[in-house]
Scaffold this motif. Structure first.
Motif, PDB file in Angstrom:
ATOM      1  N   ALA A 167      47.307  37.159  21.661  1.00 37.18           N
ATOM      2  CA  ALA A 167      47.243  38.159  22.728  1.00 37.18           C
ATOM      3  C   ALA A 167      45.812  38.355  23.202  1.00 37.18           C
ATOM      4  CB  ALA A 167      47.817  39.483  22.231  1.00 37.18           C
ATOM      5  N   LEU A 168      44.871  38.342  22.267  1.00 34.85           N
ATOM      6  CA  LEU A 168      43.456  38.508  22.617  1.00 34.85           C
ATOM      7  C   LEU A 168      42.973  37.349  23.486  1.00 34.85           C
ATOM      8  CD1 LEU A 168      41.384  40.730  21.665  1.00 34.85           C
ATOM      9  CD2 LEU A 168      40.469  38.989  20.156  1.00 34.85           C
ATOM     10  N   ILE A 169      43.355  36.126  23.126  1.00 34.38           N
ATOM     11  CA  ILE A 169      42.935  34.944  23.874  1.00 34.38           C
ATOM     12  C   ILE A 169      43.548  34.938  25.277  1.00 34.38           C
ATOM     13  CG2 ILE A 169      43.171  32.425  23.979  1.00 34.38           C
ATOM     14  CD1 ILE A 169      42.877  32.425  20.910  1.00 34.38           C
ATOM     15  N   LEU A 170      44.829  35.304  25.382  1.00 25.53           N
ATOM     16  CA  LEU A 170      45.480  35.326  26.697  1.00 25.53           C
ATOM     17  C   LEU A 170      44.830  36.356  27.615  1.00 25.53           C
ATOM     18  CD1 LEU A 170      49.236  35.020  25.678  1.00 25.53           C
ATOM     19  CD2 LEU A 170      47.904  33.339  26.953  1.00 25.53           C
ATOM     20  N   GLY A 171      44.534  37.541  27.072  1.00 18.82           N
ATOM     21  CA  GLY A 171      43.878  38.563  27.887  1.00 18.82           C
ATOM     22  C   GLY A 171      42.494  38.135  28.332  1.00 18.82           C
ATOM     23  N   ALA A 172      41.724  37.554  27.413  1.00 20.21           N
ATOM     24  CA  ALA A 172      40.388  37.079  27.778  1.00 20.21           C
ATOM     25  C   ALA A 172      40.468  35.946  28.791  1.00 20.21           C
ATOM     26  CB  ALA A 172      39.642  36.616  26.524  1.00 20.21           C
ATOM     27  N   ALA A 173      41.481  35.090  28.674  1.00 15.56           N
ATOM     28  CA  ALA A 173      41.659  33.999  29.639  1.00 15.56           C
ATOM     29  C   ALA A 173      41.886  34.561  31.039  1.00 15.56           C
ATOM     30  CB  ALA A 173      42.827  33.110  29.225  1.00 15.56           C
ATOM     31  N   PHE A 174      42.715  35.604  31.141  1.00 14.43           N
ATOM     32  CA  PHE A 174      42.953  36.186  32.466  1.00 14.43           C
ATOM     33  C   PHE A 174      41.681  36.788  33.048  1.00 14.43           C
ATOM     34  CE2 PHE A 174      43.603  40.208  34.758  1.00 14.43           C
ATOM     35  CZ  PHE A 174      44.105  39.684  35.948  1.00 14.43           C
ATOM     36  N   PHE A 175      40.968  37.582  32.257  1.00 16.90           N
ATOM     37  CA  PHE A 175      39.790  38.262  32.807  1.00 16.90           C
ATOM     38  C   PHE A 175      38.651  37.290  33.087  1.00 16.90           C
ATOM     39  CE2 PHE A 175      41.901  41.941  30.766  1.00 16.90           C
ATOM     40  CZ  PHE A 175      42.036  42.719  31.903  1.00 16.90           C
ATOM     41  N   SER A 176      38.554  36.209  32.331  1.00 19.84           N
ATOM     42  CA  SER A 176      37.546  35.198  32.663  1.00 19.84           C
ATOM     43  C   SER A 176      37.907  34.495  33.973  1.00 19.84           C
ATOM     44  CB  SER A 176      37.411  34.181  31.527  1.00 19.84           C
ATOM     45  OG  SER A 176      38.604  33.450  31.348  1.00 19.84           O
ATOM     46  N   CYS A 177      39.212  34.252  34.188  1.00 19.92           N
ATOM     47  CA  CYS A 177      39.636  33.646  35.457  1.00 19.92           C
ATOM     48  C   CYS A 177      39.435  34.609  36.623  1.00 19.92           C
ATOM     49  CB  CYS A 177      41.100  33.222  35.376  1.00 19.92           C
ATOM     50  SG  CYS A 177      41.376  31.752  34.374  1.00 19.92           S
ATOM     51  N   LEU A 178      39.619  35.906  36.364  1.00 18.14           N
ATOM     52  CA  LEU A 178      39.308  36.902  37.398  1.00 18.14           C
ATOM     53  C   LEU A 178      37.832  36.823  37.765  1.00 18.14           C
ATOM     54  CD1 LEU A 178      40.066  39.386  39.124  1.00 18.14           C
ATOM     55  CD2 LEU A 178      39.611  40.804  37.103  1.00 18.14           C
ATOM     56  N   SER A 179      36.978  36.673  36.765  1.00 18.97           N
ATOM     57  CA  SER A 179      35.547  36.535  37.025  1.00 18.97           C
ATOM     58  C   SER A 179      35.238  35.249  37.781  1.00 18.97           C
ATOM     59  CB  SER A 179      34.787  36.559  35.693  1.00 18.97           C
ATOM     60  OG  SER A 179      33.400  36.440  35.892  1.00 18.97           O
ATOM     61  N   LEU A 180      35.892  34.147  37.415  1.00 14.95           N
ATOM     62  CA  LEU A 180      35.697  32.878  38.118  1.00 14.95           C
ATOM     63  C   LEU A 180      36.174  32.974  39.558  1.00 14.95           C
ATOM     64  CD1 LEU A 180      36.851  30.378  35.337  1.00 14.95           C
ATOM     65  CD2 LEU A 180      34.506  30.803  36.080  1.00 14.95           C
ATOM     66  N   THR A 181      37.268  33.700  39.773  1.00 14.66           N
ATOM     67  CA  THR A 181      37.782  33.892  41.135  1.00 14.66           C
ATOM     68  C   THR A 181      36.793  34.685  41.981  1.00 14.66           C
ATOM     69  OG1 THR A 181      40.062  33.844  40.319  1.00 14.66           O
ATOM     70  CG2 THR A 181      39.701  34.810  42.493  1.00 14.66           C
ATOM     71  N   ILE A 182      36.247  35.752  41.406  1.00 12.76           N
ATOM     72  CA  ILE A 182      35.243  36.541  42.130  1.00 12.76           C
ATOM     73  C   ILE A 182      34.012  35.685  42.415  1.00 12.76           C
ATOM     74  CG2 ILE A 182      33.723  38.552  41.976  1.00 12.76           C
ATOM     75  CD1 ILE A 182      35.854  39.858  40.200  1.00 12.76           C
ATOM     76  N   ALA A 183      33.627  34.845  41.452  1.00 10.63           N
ATOM     77  CA  ALA A 183      32.488  33.951  41.671  1.00 10.63           C
ATOM     78  C   ALA A 183      32.752  33.015  42.840  1.00 10.63           C
ATOM     79  CB  ALA A 183      32.205  33.146  40.402  1.00 10.63           C
ATOM     80  N   GLY A 184      33.989  32.522  42.961  1.00 11.01           N
ATOM     81  CA  GLY A 184      34.328  31.645  44.069  1.00 11.01           C
ATOM     82  C   GLY A 184      34.318  32.344  45.410  1.00 11.01           C
ATOM     83  N   LEU A 185      34.419  33.671  45.397  1.00  7.37           N
ATOM     84  CA  LEU A 185      34.403  34.445  46.645  1.00  7.37           C
ATOM     85  C   LEU A 185      32.995  34.888  47.031  1.00  7.37           C
ATOM     86  CD1 LEU A 185      37.563  36.695  46.059  1.00  7.37           C
ATOM     87  CD2 LEU A 185      37.361  34.768  47.652  1.00  7.37           C
ATOM     88  N   VAL A 186      32.214  35.372  46.050  1.00 11.14           N
ATOM     89  CA  VAL A 186      30.903  35.943  46.394  1.00 11.14           C
ATOM     90  C   VAL A 186      29.776  34.919  46.305  1.00 11.14           C
ATOM     91  CG1 VAL A 186      31.669  38.220  45.655  1.00 11.14           C
ATOM     92  CG2 VAL A 186      30.479  36.747  44.021  1.00 11.14           C
ATOM     93  N   LEU A 187      29.910  33.892  45.445  1.00  7.36           N
ATOM     94  CA  LEU A 187      29.000  32.748  45.364  1.00  7.36           C
ATOM     95  C   LEU A 187      27.599  33.057  44.831  1.00  7.36           C
ATOM     96  CD1 LEU A 187      29.820  31.081  48.814  1.00  7.36           C
ATOM     97  CD2 LEU A 187      30.871  30.608  46.580  1.00  7.36           C
ATOM     98  N   LYS A 188      27.308  34.308  44.537  1.00  7.11           N
ATOM     99  CA  LYS A 188      25.969  34.689  44.074  1.00  7.11           C
ATOM    100  C   LYS A 188      26.065  35.423  42.739  1.00  7.11           C
ATOM    101  CE  LYS A 188      23.753  33.298  47.812  1.00  7.11           C
ATOM    102  NZ  LYS A 188      22.753  32.210  47.788  1.00  7.11           N
TER     103      LYS A 188
END
Length: 274
Positions: A167-188
């Motif tokens: 459960a810990l790994i799945l939750g961290a996987a989602f929030f890291s992907c959320l961070s990667l998604t934001i990175a793909g939008l803001v680029l900085k």
């Protein structure tokens, strides 16, 4: 007839091609995940320093509110109730800034080299996502040891402990992907840092990490029900402490959230490399 027979590939090779392609994605995910974890060798103190904040929450906030008895948690002591929430918080704090790393890789030219390889973008994102989960798990061991030293009644059932780390790994996987998604939008990096700091505490407080959802006002209760962190905490609490939990729902939401996060981050990965 003879030349045609020579050109036609053997039946065995035709059958083996799909099998090889089928195994390619998981093997590359594992390889990329291991490469991510190798970075810990360069700064082994990172996990310890990152564990300081959740440890302070557990030691100061947990022990203080256990004495005040202002948050009703039924038959479960408040410190026992809080410990799984702090575990989820520590994973969140690691994962939510994971996009900074990929922006650094973009600036260093590493991302462009990875994208021209045959490795699917989904494999790149999945490798990073589960590397964040394993990093969070290593840090969670430190928090768990501290919780046991403080007297938290953590289960000794190895299957339940393994389930909690899943459960810990799945939750961290989602929030890291959320961070990667934001990175793909803001680029900085600075923009991502600002957004990460802006959403981390709202995600934490709009969950059942510190208090039961039933105590929240209606608008906050609605946010808690759509927050994946709430389902992660519910699973951790049910597995580690033994409180009532709907594990099928919790793990279903976490799996769907992780899959959606990987899909979104993969779609925006190419935008980072432009």
């Amino acid at each position: 007839m003879t030349s045609a027979a020579r050109v036609a590939p053997p039946t065995d090779s035709v059958e083996q091609a799909p099998r090889t392609a089928g195994w390619r994605l998981p093997s590359r995910v594992v390889t990329l995940c291991l490469l991510e974890l190798q970075k810990l060798r360069h700064d082994r103190t990172e996990l310890v320093t990152r564990a300081i904040q959740p440890a302070l929450w557990l030691v100061i906030f947990g022990t203080t509110f256990s004495r005040l008895r202002v948050i009703p948690t039924g038959d479960v002591p408040y410190l026992d109730y809080l410990a799984p929430g702090i575990l989820a918080q520590s994973a969140l704090f690691i994962a939510i800034f994971y996009g900074i790393q990929i922006i650094w890789e973009r600036d260093a030219g590493v991302l462009a080299k990875l994208l021209v390889t045959p490795t699917p973008r989904a494999a790149l994102v999945t490798g990073k996502a589960f590397a964040a989960g394993i990093r969070a798990s290593v840090q969670a061991v430190i928090v768990l040891i501290l919780a046991v030293l403080l007297g938290v009644d953590i289960t000794a059932n190895p299957l339940r402990i393994i389930g909690a780390f899943v459960a810990l790994i799945l939750g961290a996987a989602f929030f890291s992907c959320l961070s990667l998604t934001i990175a793909g939008l803001v680029l900085k990096r600075d923009r991502l840092m600002g957004i990460g700091q802006a959403i981390t505490m709202p995600l934490f407080f709009a969950s059942n990490s510190l208090y039961p959802i039933a105590l929240m006002p209606d608008w906050l209760r609605w946010l808690a029900h759509i927050n994946p962190l709430s389902y992660q905490v519910d699973a951790l609490r049910g597995l580690l402490v033994g409180t009532p939990a709907n594990l099928w729902l919790d793990f279903g939401v976490l799996v769907l959230a992780a899959a959606a996060g990987i899909t979104a981050a993969s779609a925006l990965l190419g935008r980072l490399a432009r």
